[in-house]
Design a protein around this motif. Structure first.
Motif, short mmCIF file in Angstrom:
data_model
loop_
_atom_site.label_atom_id
_atom_site.label_comp_id
_atom_site.label_asym_id
_atom_site.label_seq_id
_atom_site.Cartn_x
_atom_site.Cartn_y
_atom_site.Cartn_z
N GLN A 81 14.46 3.79 -3.31
CA GLN A 81 15.29 4.30 -2.21
C GLN A 81 14.43 4.96 -1.14
N GLY A 82 13.18 5.26 -1.48
CA GLY A 82 12.24 5.83 -0.53
C GLY A 82 10.91 5.10 -0.60
N VAL A 83 10.30 4.90 0.55
CA VAL A 83 9.01 4.22 0.63
C VAL A 83 8.06 5.10 1.44
N VAL A 84 6.86 5.33 0.89
CA VAL A 84 5.82 6.08 1.58
C VAL A 84 4.76 5.08 2.03
N LEU A 85 4.47 5.09 3.33
CA LEU A 85 3.46 4.20 3.89
C LEU A 85 2.20 5.01 4.19
N LEU A 86 1.08 4.57 3.63
CA LEU A 86 -0.21 5.24 3.80
C LEU A 86 -1.24 4.25 4.32
N ASP A 87 -2.22 4.77 5.01
CA ASP A 87 -3.39 3.97 5.40
C ASP A 87 -3.03 2.73 6.21
N GLY A 88 -2.02 2.85 7.07
CA GLY A 88 -1.65 1.74 7.93
C GLY A 88 -0.76 0.70 7.27
N ALA A 89 -0.24 0.97 6.08
CA ALA A 89 0.69 0.03 5.43
C ALA A 89 1.92 -0.13 6.31
N ASP A 90 2.48 -1.31 6.28
CA ASP A 90 3.67 -1.61 7.08
C ASP A 90 4.91 -1.64 6.21
N PRO A 91 6.06 -1.31 6.82
CA PRO A 91 7.31 -1.52 6.08
C PRO A 91 7.56 -3.01 5.91
N LEU A 92 8.24 -3.35 4.84
CA LEU A 92 8.56 -4.75 4.57
C LEU A 92 10.01 -5.03 4.93
N PRO A 93 10.35 -6.29 5.17
CA PRO A 93 11.74 -6.63 5.50
C PRO A 93 12.69 -6.08 4.43
N GLY A 94 13.79 -5.51 4.90
CA GLY A 94 14.80 -4.95 4.02
C GLY A 94 14.63 -3.46 3.78
N GLU A 95 13.45 -2.92 4.07
CA GLU A 95 13.23 -1.50 3.81
C GLU A 95 13.88 -0.58 4.84
N GLU A 96 14.37 -1.17 5.92
CA GLU A 96 15.11 -0.35 6.89
C GLU A 96 16.39 0.19 6.26
N GLY A 97 16.82 -0.40 5.16
CA GLY A 97 18.01 0.08 4.46
C GLY A 97 17.73 1.17 3.45
N CYS A 98 16.47 1.57 3.29
CA CYS A 98 16.13 2.64 2.35
C CYS A 98 16.71 3.97 2.81
N GLU A 99 16.88 4.86 1.85
CA GLU A 99 17.32 6.21 2.20
C GLU A 99 16.29 6.91 3.08
N ARG A 100 15.02 6.68 2.78
CA ARG A 100 13.97 7.37 3.52
C ARG A 100 12.72 6.51 3.57
N LEU A 101 12.08 6.48 4.73
CA LEU A 101 10.79 5.84 4.93
C LEU A 101 9.87 6.91 5.50
N TRP A 102 8.79 7.21 4.77
CA TRP A 102 7.82 8.21 5.22
C TRP A 102 6.57 7.49 5.68
N VAL A 103 6.08 7.85 6.85
CA VAL A 103 4.84 7.31 7.39
C VAL A 103 3.88 8.49 7.49
N LEU A 104 2.83 8.47 6.68
CA LEU A 104 1.82 9.53 6.70
C LEU A 104 0.59 8.97 7.39
N PHE A 105 0.14 9.66 8.46
CA PHE A 105 -1.03 9.15 9.17
C PHE A 105 -1.97 10.28 9.57
N ASP A 106 -3.24 9.94 9.56
CA ASP A 106 -4.33 10.88 9.81
C ASP A 106 -4.46 11.11 11.31
N GLY A 107 -4.22 12.36 11.72
CA GLY A 107 -4.32 12.71 13.14
C GLY A 107 -5.73 12.64 13.69
N GLY A 108 -6.74 12.61 12.83
CA GLY A 108 -8.13 12.50 13.27
C GLY A 108 -8.60 11.06 13.43
N ASP A 109 -7.74 10.12 13.13
CA ASP A 109 -8.09 8.69 13.19
C ASP A 109 -7.26 8.07 14.31
#
Length: 150
Positions: A81-109
């Motif tokens: 129900q939740g997907v965490v994206l790290l290191d530039g990972a992309d969401p996959l088709p159908g994940e827009e229906g998840c309860e939560r999508l977290w995108v964690l990204f490095d502000g120094g990059d």
């Protein structure tokens, strides 16, 4: 939810996010294209929280579908129900229906910042809700929010 990491690493943010998601009864997919990151997360989750490990598995095992938290680079075989994206990972088709999508990204990059901006534009362009969180003041604060269209 976009988390602009400037003081914390992904592991510290996950220590906040994952227990809350599990308490809500959600399954979570942690997606990263970086094998070293996935190995580090696997080791870290065995040690946190302090009162025991956080139940999880690594993609490719016989019980992927049953894992409360699944670490990998592919689709959420655990019906997350939740997907965490790290290191530039992309969401996959159908994940827009998840309860939560977290995108964690490095502000120094700068590459990571630009990729997150592009994903923000894509997500909000599809009419989806989005929040941008920053820790620049030393604590997490929501800086902007885009409400869903309609």
């Amino acid at each position: 939810m976009f988390y602009h990491l400037t003081r914390s690493g992904p592991e510290e943010v996950l220590a906040l996010i994952l227990p809350r998601a599990l308490a809500a009864g959600w399954r979570v997919m942690l997606r990263s294209p970086d094998a070293t990151r996935r190995d580090r997360l696997d080791a870290k989750l065995w040690l946190e929280p302090e009162d025991g490990f956080l139940p999880h598995g690594v993609e490719g095992g016989p019980f992927d579908a049953e894992q409360p938290v699944l670490i990998g680079q592919g689709a959420a075989a655990n019906a997350a129900q939740g997907v965490v994206l790290l290191d530039g990972a992309d969401p996959l088709p159908g994940e827009e229906g998840c309860e939560r999508l977290w995108v964690l990204f490095d502000g120094g990059d700068e590459t990571a910042v630009q990729a997150a901006r592009g994903l923000w534009t894509k997500v909000t362009g599809l009419g989806m809700a989005a929040q941008y969180w920053s820790e620049e003041t030393g604590r997490w604060e929501m800086k902007t929010e885009k409400k869903p269209a309609g």
